[in-house]
Design a protein around this motif. Structure first.
Motif, PDB file in Angstrom:
ATOM      1  N   VAL A  43      -3.662  10.057 -10.474  1.00 38.24           N
ATOM      2  CA  VAL A  43      -3.372   8.764 -10.387  1.00 38.24           C
ATOM      3  C   VAL A  43      -2.189   8.675  -9.291  1.00 38.24           C
ATOM      4  N   GLY A  44      -1.103   9.472  -9.400  1.00 36.65           N
ATOM      5  CA  GLY A  44      -0.133   9.474  -8.354  1.00 36.65           C
ATOM      6  C   GLY A  44      -0.484   9.862  -7.273  1.00 36.65           C
ATOM      7  N   ALA A  45      -1.457  10.806  -7.082  1.00 38.36           N
ATOM      8  CA  ALA A  45      -1.958  11.344  -5.763  1.00 38.36           C
ATOM      9  C   ALA A  45      -2.759  10.530  -5.205  1.00 38.36           C
ATOM     10  N   PHE A  46      -3.727   9.467  -5.863  1.00 33.65           N
ATOM     11  CA  PHE A  46      -4.503   8.475  -5.239  1.00 33.65           C
ATOM     12  C   PHE A  46      -3.826   7.355  -4.925  1.00 33.65           C
ATOM     13  N   ALA A  47      -2.685   7.142  -5.552  1.00 33.45           N
ATOM     14  CA  ALA A  47      -2.189   5.567  -5.569  1.00 33.45           C
ATOM     15  C   ALA A  47      -1.696   5.306  -4.055  1.00 33.45           C
ATOM     16  N   PRO A  48      -0.981   6.463  -3.282  1.00 30.09           N
ATOM     17  CA  PRO A  48      -0.662   6.125  -1.869  1.00 30.09           C
ATOM     18  C   PRO A  48      -1.845   5.786  -0.926  1.00 30.09           C
ATOM     19  N   ALA A  49      -2.908   6.544  -1.128  1.00 24.41           N
ATOM     20  CA  ALA A  49      -4.073   6.238  -0.157  1.00 24.41           C
ATOM     21  C   ALA A  49      -4.739   5.068  -0.387  1.00 24.41           C
ATOM     22  N   ILE A  50      -4.746   4.485  -1.792  1.00 29.70           N
ATOM     23  CA  ILE A  50      -5.396   3.291  -2.020  1.00 29.70           C
ATOM     24  C   ILE A  50      -4.493   2.208  -1.526  1.00 29.70           C
ATOM     25  N   ALA A  51      -3.241   2.284  -1.452  1.00 32.88           N
ATOM     26  CA  ALA A  51      -2.213   1.180  -1.303  1.00 32.88           C
ATOM     27  C   ALA A  51      -1.869   1.411   0.443  1.00 32.88           C
ATOM     28  N   LEU A  52      -2.336   2.353   0.962  1.00 35.16           N
ATOM     29  CA  LEU A  52      -2.264   2.315   2.668  1.00 35.16           C
ATOM     30  C   LEU A  52      -3.451   2.401   3.238  1.00 35.16           C
ATOM     31  N   GLY A  53      -4.570   2.110   2.327  1.00 35.80           N
ATOM     32  CA  GLY A  53      -5.763   2.068   3.272  1.00 35.80           C
ATOM     33  C   GLY A  53      -6.139   1.172   4.099  1.00 35.80           C
ATOM     34  N   PRO A  54      -5.675  -0.313   3.822  1.00 36.87           N
ATOM     35  CA  PRO A  54      -5.850  -1.258   5.037  1.00 36.87           C
ATOM     36  C   PRO A  54      -5.129  -0.845   6.242  1.00 36.87           C
ATOM     37  N   LEU A  55      -4.027  -0.236   5.962  1.00 40.40           N
ATOM     38  CA  LEU A  55      -3.022  -0.102   7.117  1.00 40.40           C
ATOM     39  C   LEU A  55      -3.671   1.096   7.878  1.00 40.40           C
ATOM     40  N   MET A  56      -4.270   2.070   7.295  1.00 37.85           N
ATOM     41  CA  MET A  56      -4.735   3.203   8.035  1.00 37.85           C
ATOM     42  C   MET A  56      -5.975   2.709   8.794  1.00 37.85           C
ATOM     43  N   PHE A  57      -6.720   1.801   8.181  1.00 37.01           N
ATOM     44  CA  PHE A  57      -8.103   1.203   8.742  1.00 37.01           C
ATOM     45  C   PHE A  57      -7.777   0.595  10.043  1.00 37.01           C
ATOM     46  N   PHE A  58      -6.544   0.020  10.045  1.00 27.49           N
ATOM     47  CA  PHE A  58      -6.118  -0.856  11.151  1.00 27.49           C
ATOM     48  C   PHE A  58      -5.194   0.114  12.180  1.00 27.49           C
ATOM     49  N   GLY A  59      -5.139   1.448  12.074  1.00 21.33           N
ATOM     50  CA  GLY A  59      -4.312   2.149  12.810  1.00 21.33           C
ATOM     51  C   GLY A  59      -2.868   1.919  12.689  1.00 21.33           C
ATOM     52  N   ILE A  60      -2.439   1.221  11.888  1.00 21.77           N
ATOM     53  CA  ILE A  60      -0.845   0.962  11.637  1.00 21.77           C
ATOM     54  C   ILE A  60      -0.300   2.132  11.126  1.00 21.77           C
ATOM     55  N   VAL A  61      -0.673   2.765  10.232  1.00 24.36           N
ATOM     56  CA  VAL A  61      -0.320   4.014   9.579  1.00 24.36           C
ATOM     57  C   VAL A  61      -1.129   5.245   9.810  1.00 24.36           C
ATOM     58  N   SER A  62      -0.423   6.416  10.192  1.00 20.69           N
ATOM     59  CA  SER A  62      -1.012   7.639  10.467  1.00 20.69           C
ATOM     60  C   SER A  62      -1.775   8.052   9.085  1.00 20.69           C
ATOM     61  N   PRO A  63      -2.702   8.867   9.244  1.00 19.10           N
ATOM     62  CA  PRO A  63      -3.393   9.309   7.942  1.00 19.10           C
ATOM     63  C   PRO A  63      -2.835  10.630   7.419  1.00 19.10           C
ATOM     64  N   THR A  64      -1.841  11.232   8.261  1.00 19.15           N
ATOM     65  CA  THR A  64      -1.008  12.061   7.582  1.00 19.15           C
ATOM     66  C   THR A  64      -0.211  11.740   6.437  1.00 19.15           C
ATOM     67  N   LEU A  65       0.303  10.559   6.711  1.00 17.89           N
ATOM     68  CA  LEU A  65       1.453   9.928   5.762  1.00 17.89           C
ATOM     69  C   LEU A  65       0.888   9.771   4.293  1.00 17.89           C
ATOM     70  N   PRO A  66      -0.309   9.235   4.235  1.00 21.48           N
ATOM     71  CA  PRO A  66      -0.738   9.332   2.739  1.00 21.48           C
ATOM     72  C   PRO A  66      -0.912  10.662   2.383  1.00 21.48           C
ATOM     73  N   MET A  67      -1.353  11.647   2.837  1.00 16.01           N
ATOM     74  CA  MET A  67      -1.537  13.043   2.525  1.00 16.01           C
ATOM     75  C   MET A  67      -0.276  13.619   1.840  1.00 16.01           C
ATOM     76  N   TRP A  68       0.933  13.430   2.610  1.00 13.50           N
ATOM     77  CA  TRP A  68       2.102  13.833   2.231  1.00 13.50           C
ATOM     78  C   TRP A  68       2.522  12.996   1.018  1.00 13.50           C
ATOM     79  N   LEU A  69       2.381  11.724   0.854  1.00 11.87           N
ATOM     80  CA  LEU A  69       2.748  10.684  -0.137  1.00 11.87           C
ATOM     81  C   LEU A  69       1.820  11.102  -1.244  1.00 11.87           C
ATOM     82  N   ALA A  70       0.535  11.669  -1.118  1.00 11.19           N
ATOM     83  CA  ALA A  70      -0.211  12.126  -2.328  1.00 11.19           C
ATOM     84  C   ALA A  70       0.415  13.285  -2.772  1.00 11.19           C
ATOM     85  N   ILE A  71       0.901  14.141  -2.145  1.00 12.10           N
ATOM     86  CA  ILE A  71       1.672  15.422  -3.113  1.00 12.10           C
ATOM     87  C   ILE A  71       2.546  15.023  -3.789  1.00 12.10           C
TER      88      ILE A  71
END
Length: 299
Positions: free
Chosen positions: A103-131
């Motif tokens: 749950v802790g690994a997937f929570a950042p990706a779910i929270a930042l999903g809309p921002l990644m879709f619009f290109g506001i946040v880089s996809p690498t940030l949720p990967m590090w936040l997942a760890i």
């Protein structure tokens, strides 16, 4: 960079699966001996395990526990003692910890999903936040277990002090040490007394003395007072008068220690409340002074 990280993670997962599934790496002489010792301590082979009443997390935890036991890996003693105090199995703890990490690994990706879709946040940030989230979820589970176990262990020490008084009263009534222990443990249905009563009954079935069983329970739950009680009973079990005096003194010492611990915790809470009151007062002063300062400064 993102695709490099993704393909690197997939390659690492493939290498790990290859090593874990390979007989050459998965089984060594030391791991096999450790697995046999673990099965002997559990008292039953893995094939007769029944999973009908288990939840999905417990089944997942049982698989993880089996994989760790096959490689001779055991949980630290502090975690095992906390689980013994909370009366939880290793499988359920591993399952809940693994679920919290997922749950802790997937929570950042779910929270930042809309921002990644619009290109506001880089996809690498949720990967590090997942760890970080996975490690944080597992750590929170361990900290919660340790906190709950400490509270429950404190309650159990209070039960042990009352148990010593009851045993002393039964000894004063002319009962022997084993009979006094059984009678004292049967006066309450609280979880602590039930645990003591089950330990004494199991000792009779196993053919060992009750104080040895109580000493093992103290070692398992990391309760020093219970281990000291077992050592004292083993030394003076033949003399009822000495046993009564020793138990009475130990009960009084435990109550004084509990009183001192309660006073120290009350002082800590009063100090924390004082800090909270000071912060509230500082915020109120800022609220009062800010309009005057803003008027003077022309803001």
């Amino acid at each position: 960079m993102t695709w490099i990280l993704v393909w690197g993670a997939l390659a690492g997962a493939g290498v790990w699966l290859l090593i874990s599934r390979s007989p050459a790496f998965g089984a060594t002489a030391a791991s096999e001996l450790a697995r046999l010792d673990a099965q002997r301590r559990r008292g039953a082979p893995r094939a007769v395990r029944v999973d009908d009443g288990e939840s999905k997390s417990e089944r997942l935890g049982s698989r993880v526990a089996t994989a760790l036991a096959d490689r001779g890996i055991e949980l630290p003693g502090s975690i095992r003692s906390d689980l013994a105090v909370m009366n939880r199995s290793v499988e359920s703890h591993l399952g809940s910890t693994l679920v919290a990490a997922i749950v802790g690994a997937f929570a950042p990706a779910i929270a930042l999903g809309p921002l990644m879709f619009f290109g506001i946040v880089s996809p690498t940030l949720p990967m590090w936040l997942a760890i970080v989230g996975a490690l944080g979820g597992a750590a929170i589970g361990q900290l919660q277990l340790h906190s709950e176990a400490n509270d429950r262990r404190r309650d159990f020490r209070h039960v042990v002090s009352a148990f010593l008084d009851l045993v002393s009263m039964n000894l004063a009534g002319g009962r022997g040490v084993p009979e006094a222990l059984s009678a004292a443990a049967g006066v309450s249905e609280g979880w602590g007394m039930v645990r003591l009563r089950q330990t004494i009954e199991n000792a009779r079935l196993q053919g060992i003395t009750p104080w040895n069983a109580l000493g093992r329970l103290g070692d398992e739950m990391k309760v020093e007072e219970l281990r000291d009680l077992a050592a004292a009973l083993a030394l003076v079990a033949e003399d009822g008068a000495k046993v009564r005096d020793s138990l009475t003194a130990r009960a009084a010492s435990m109550r004084q220690r509990e009183l001192a611990d309660s006073e120290s915790r009350a002082q800590e809470r009063s100090q924390s409340m004082l800090v909270a009151q000071l912060l509230l007062a500082a915020g109120f002063l800022v609220f009062l002074i800010f309009p005057a300062l803003s008027g003077i400064a022309g803001l």
